[in-house]
Design an enzyme around this catalytic site. Structure first.
Site, PDB file in Angstrom:
ATOM      1  N   LYS A  11      -1.901   1.080   2.675  1.00  0.00           N
ATOM      2  CA  LYS A  11      -2.519   2.168   1.920  1.00  0.00           C
ATOM      3  C   LYS A  11      -1.457   3.155   1.411  1.00  0.00           C
ATOM      4  O   LYS A  11      -0.281   3.077   1.822  1.00  0.00           O
ATOM      5  CB  LYS A  11      -3.550   2.863   2.826  1.00  0.00           C
ATOM      6  CG  LYS A  11      -4.712   1.941   3.252  1.00  0.00           C
ATOM      7  CD  LYS A  11      -5.625   2.649   4.253  1.00  0.00           C
ATOM      8  CE  LYS A  11      -6.751   1.751   4.735  1.00  0.00           C
ATOM      9  NZ  LYS A  11      -7.615   2.448   5.731  1.00  0.00           N
ATOM     10  N   TYR A  51     -14.833  -0.908  -0.411  1.00  0.00           N
ATOM     11  CA  TYR A  51     -15.368  -0.221   0.765  1.00  0.00           C
ATOM     12  C   TYR A  51     -16.891  -0.047   0.687  1.00  0.00           C
ATOM     13  O   TYR A  51     -17.439   0.862   1.317  1.00  0.00           O
ATOM     14  CB  TYR A  51     -14.690   1.139   0.943  1.00  0.00           C
ATOM     15  CG  TYR A  51     -13.341   1.064   1.634  1.00  0.00           C
ATOM     16  CD1 TYR A  51     -13.196   0.402   2.860  1.00  0.00           C
ATOM     17  CD2 TYR A  51     -12.218   1.672   1.087  1.00  0.00           C
ATOM     18  CE1 TYR A  51     -11.971   0.340   3.504  1.00  0.00           C
ATOM     19  CE2 TYR A  51     -10.989   1.611   1.731  1.00  0.00           C
ATOM     20  CZ  TYR A  51     -10.863   0.952   2.940  1.00  0.00           C
ATOM     21  OH  TYR A  51      -9.658   0.899   3.579  1.00  0.00           O
ATOM     22  N   PHE A  59     -17.507  10.178   5.628  1.00  0.00           N
ATOM     23  CA  PHE A  59     -16.084  10.084   5.286  1.00  0.00           C
ATOM     24  C   PHE A  59     -15.827   9.290   4.002  1.00  0.00           C
ATOM     25  O   PHE A  59     -14.692   9.193   3.558  1.00  0.00           O
ATOM     26  CB  PHE A  59     -15.289   9.480   6.450  1.00  0.00           C
ATOM     27  CG  PHE A  59     -15.665   8.069   6.833  1.00  0.00           C
ATOM     28  CD1 PHE A  59     -15.195   6.982   6.111  1.00  0.00           C
ATOM     29  CD2 PHE A  59     -16.482   7.821   7.933  1.00  0.00           C
ATOM     30  CE1 PHE A  59     -15.519   5.673   6.468  1.00  0.00           C
ATOM     31  CE2 PHE A  59     -16.812   6.522   8.301  1.00  0.00           C
ATOM     32  CZ  PHE A  59     -16.331   5.442   7.563  1.00  0.00           C
ATOM     33  N   ARG A  87      -5.644  -8.301  12.727  1.00  0.00           N
ATOM     34  CA  ARG A  87      -6.400  -7.131  13.210  1.00  0.00           C
ATOM     35  C   ARG A  87      -5.780  -6.604  14.513  1.00  0.00           C
ATOM     36  O   ARG A  87      -5.692  -5.402  14.736  1.00  0.00           O
ATOM     37  CB  ARG A  87      -7.869  -7.486  13.436  1.00  0.00           C
ATOM     38  CG  ARG A  87      -8.665  -7.744  12.163  1.00  0.00           C
ATOM     39  CD  ARG A  87      -9.127  -6.489  11.469  1.00  0.00           C
ATOM     40  NE  ARG A  87     -10.179  -5.788  12.156  1.00  0.00           N
ATOM     41  CZ  ARG A  87     -10.828  -4.726  11.669  1.00  0.00           C
ATOM     42  NH1 ARG A  87     -10.515  -4.255  10.469  1.00  0.00           N
ATOM     43  NH2 ARG A  87     -11.765  -4.136  12.356  1.00  0.00           N
ATOM     44  N   THR A  93      -9.067   1.500  14.617  1.00  0.00           N
ATOM     45  CA  THR A  93      -9.153   2.320  13.394  1.00  0.00           C
ATOM     46  C   THR A  93      -8.417   3.656  13.495  1.00  0.00           C
ATOM     47  O   THR A  93      -7.736   4.061  12.549  1.00  0.00           O
ATOM     48  CB  THR A  93     -10.645   2.574  13.062  1.00  0.00           C
ATOM     49  OG1 THR A  93     -11.302   1.308  13.001  1.00  0.00           O
ATOM     50  CG2 THR A  93     -10.795   3.283  11.734  1.00  0.00           C
ATOM     51  N   ARG A 104      -0.826   0.811  13.724  1.00  0.00           N
ATOM     52  CA  ARG A 104      -1.416   2.162  13.701  1.00  0.00           C
ATOM     53  C   ARG A 104      -1.006   2.965  14.931  1.00  0.00           C
ATOM     54  O   ARG A 104      -0.746   4.171  14.842  1.00  0.00           O
ATOM     55  CB  ARG A 104      -2.941   2.055  13.614  1.00  0.00           C
ATOM     56  CG  ARG A 104      -3.437   1.651  12.225  1.00  0.00           C
ATOM     57  CD  ARG A 104      -4.908   1.285  12.277  1.00  0.00           C
ATOM     58  NE  ARG A 104      -5.501   1.062  10.965  1.00  0.00           N
ATOM     59  CZ  ARG A 104      -6.680   0.465  10.803  1.00  0.00           C
ATOM     60  NH1 ARG A 104      -7.376   0.048  11.838  1.00  0.00           N
ATOM     61  NH2 ARG A 104      -7.160   0.292   9.578  1.00  0.00           N
ATOM     62  N   ASN A 114      -4.615   6.128   8.166  1.00  0.00           N
ATOM     63  CA  ASN A 114      -4.327   5.072   9.140  1.00  0.00           C
ATOM     64  C   ASN A 114      -3.544   3.888   8.571  1.00  0.00           C
ATOM     65  O   ASN A 114      -3.582   2.792   9.118  1.00  0.00           O
ATOM     66  CB  ASN A 114      -5.604   4.642   9.870  1.00  0.00           C
ATOM     67  CG  ASN A 114      -6.604   3.985   8.951  1.00  0.00           C
ATOM     68  OD1 ASN A 114      -6.376   3.893   7.747  1.00  0.00           O
ATOM     69  ND2 ASN A 114      -7.699   3.499   9.511  1.00  0.00           N
ATOM     70  N   HIS A 117      -5.110  -1.487   5.912  1.00  0.00           N
ATOM     71  CA  HIS A 117      -6.411  -2.138   6.045  1.00  0.00           C
ATOM     72  C   HIS A 117      -6.167  -3.609   6.356  1.00  0.00           C
ATOM     73  O   HIS A 117      -5.244  -4.204   5.819  1.00  0.00           O
ATOM     74  CB  HIS A 117      -7.177  -2.030   4.713  1.00  0.00           C
ATOM     75  CG  HIS A 117      -8.277  -3.031   4.584  1.00  0.00           C
ATOM     76  ND1 HIS A 117      -9.556  -2.773   5.041  1.00  0.00           N
ATOM     77  CD2 HIS A 117      -8.304  -4.297   4.100  1.00  0.00           C
ATOM     78  CE1 HIS A 117     -10.307  -3.853   4.831  1.00  0.00           C
ATOM     79  NE2 HIS A 117      -9.569  -4.780   4.252  1.00  0.00           N
ATOM     80  N   GLU A 128     -11.988 -10.172  -0.308  1.00  0.00           N
ATOM     81  CA  GLU A 128     -10.942  -9.217  -0.665  1.00  0.00           C
ATOM     82  C   GLU A 128      -9.779  -9.909  -1.387  1.00  0.00           C
ATOM     83  O   GLU A 128      -9.205  -9.357  -2.322  1.00  0.00           O
ATOM     84  CB  GLU A 128     -10.473  -8.476   0.595  1.00  0.00           C
ATOM     85  CG  GLU A 128     -11.568  -7.548   1.110  1.00  0.00           C
ATOM     86  CD  GLU A 128     -11.388  -7.067   2.551  1.00  0.00           C
ATOM     87  OE1 GLU A 128     -10.314  -7.306   3.145  1.00  0.00           O
ATOM     88  OE2 GLU A 128     -12.335  -6.446   3.081  1.00  0.00           O
TER      89      GLU A 128
END
Ligand code: IDP
Ligand code: MG
Length: 152
Positions: A11, A51, A59, A87, A93, A104, A114, A117, A128
């Site tokens: 991100k 998203y 949020f 993951r 998260t 993270r 964070n 993704h 995606e």
């Protein structure tokens, strides 16, 4: 364990903080193969599509603003059980609670920043990947260390 492809997006905070190389390096070192990568400035339309599952949450507007605030780096990774492995490497998260050793957990402080993704299932990964890459952009090759990473 089956060979899988998964999708990752570093991100805008990851790009701005100069962490792109270190983040990709973790995936490479683990043994995941980079199938494709490109920088991508996610626009509002794309962010909302990507998203969609979070639309309506408090949020959501902040999330769309965050991911559209600068360039991101989109990456397709391949490996046995890649979706779950990636993951796991990313961590939970909220970076404040993510375990040390995860991306993270080691690099972030705040749930709204964070860093990265990662697709949460094979279905999301396919969706995606299709959203960000054309089929010709997904490169078919073997890493030279393949036989040292996998017994078969
Ligand atoms: P994930 O990225 O770990 O899969 P999700 O629950 O799918 O987490 O949420 C998607 C993204 O929305 C998160 O990565 C984070 O950027 C943002 N997000 C989730 N929950 C919150 C929150 O409570 N406050 C602010 N942002 C959040
Ligand atoms: Mg998610």
């Amino acid at each position: 364990m089956e060979m899988e492809r998964t999708f990752v997006l570093i991100k805008p905070d990851g790009v701005q903080r100069g962490l792109v190389g270190r983040i990709i390096g973790r995936f490479e070192k683990k043994g995941l193969k980079v199938v494709s990568t490109k920088m991508f400035w996610v626009n509002e339309d794309m962010a909302k599509k990507y998203y969609a599952e979070h639309e309506g949450k408090d949020f959501f507007p902040g999330l769309v603003e965050y991911v559209t605030s600068g360039p991101s780096v989109a990456i397709v990774l391949e490996g046995k059980g890649a979706v779950a492995t990636v993951r796991g490497l990313i961590g939970t998260t909220d970076p404040a609670e993510a375990h040390p050793g995860t991306i993270r957990g080691d690099m972030g402080m705040d749930i709204s920043r964070n860093l990265i993704h990662g697709a949460d299932s094979l279905e999301s990964a396919h969706r995606e990947i299709r959203l960000f890459f054309s089929p010709q952009e997904l490169l078919d090759y073997s890493r030279v260390d393949r036989t040292w990473l996998y017994k078969e």
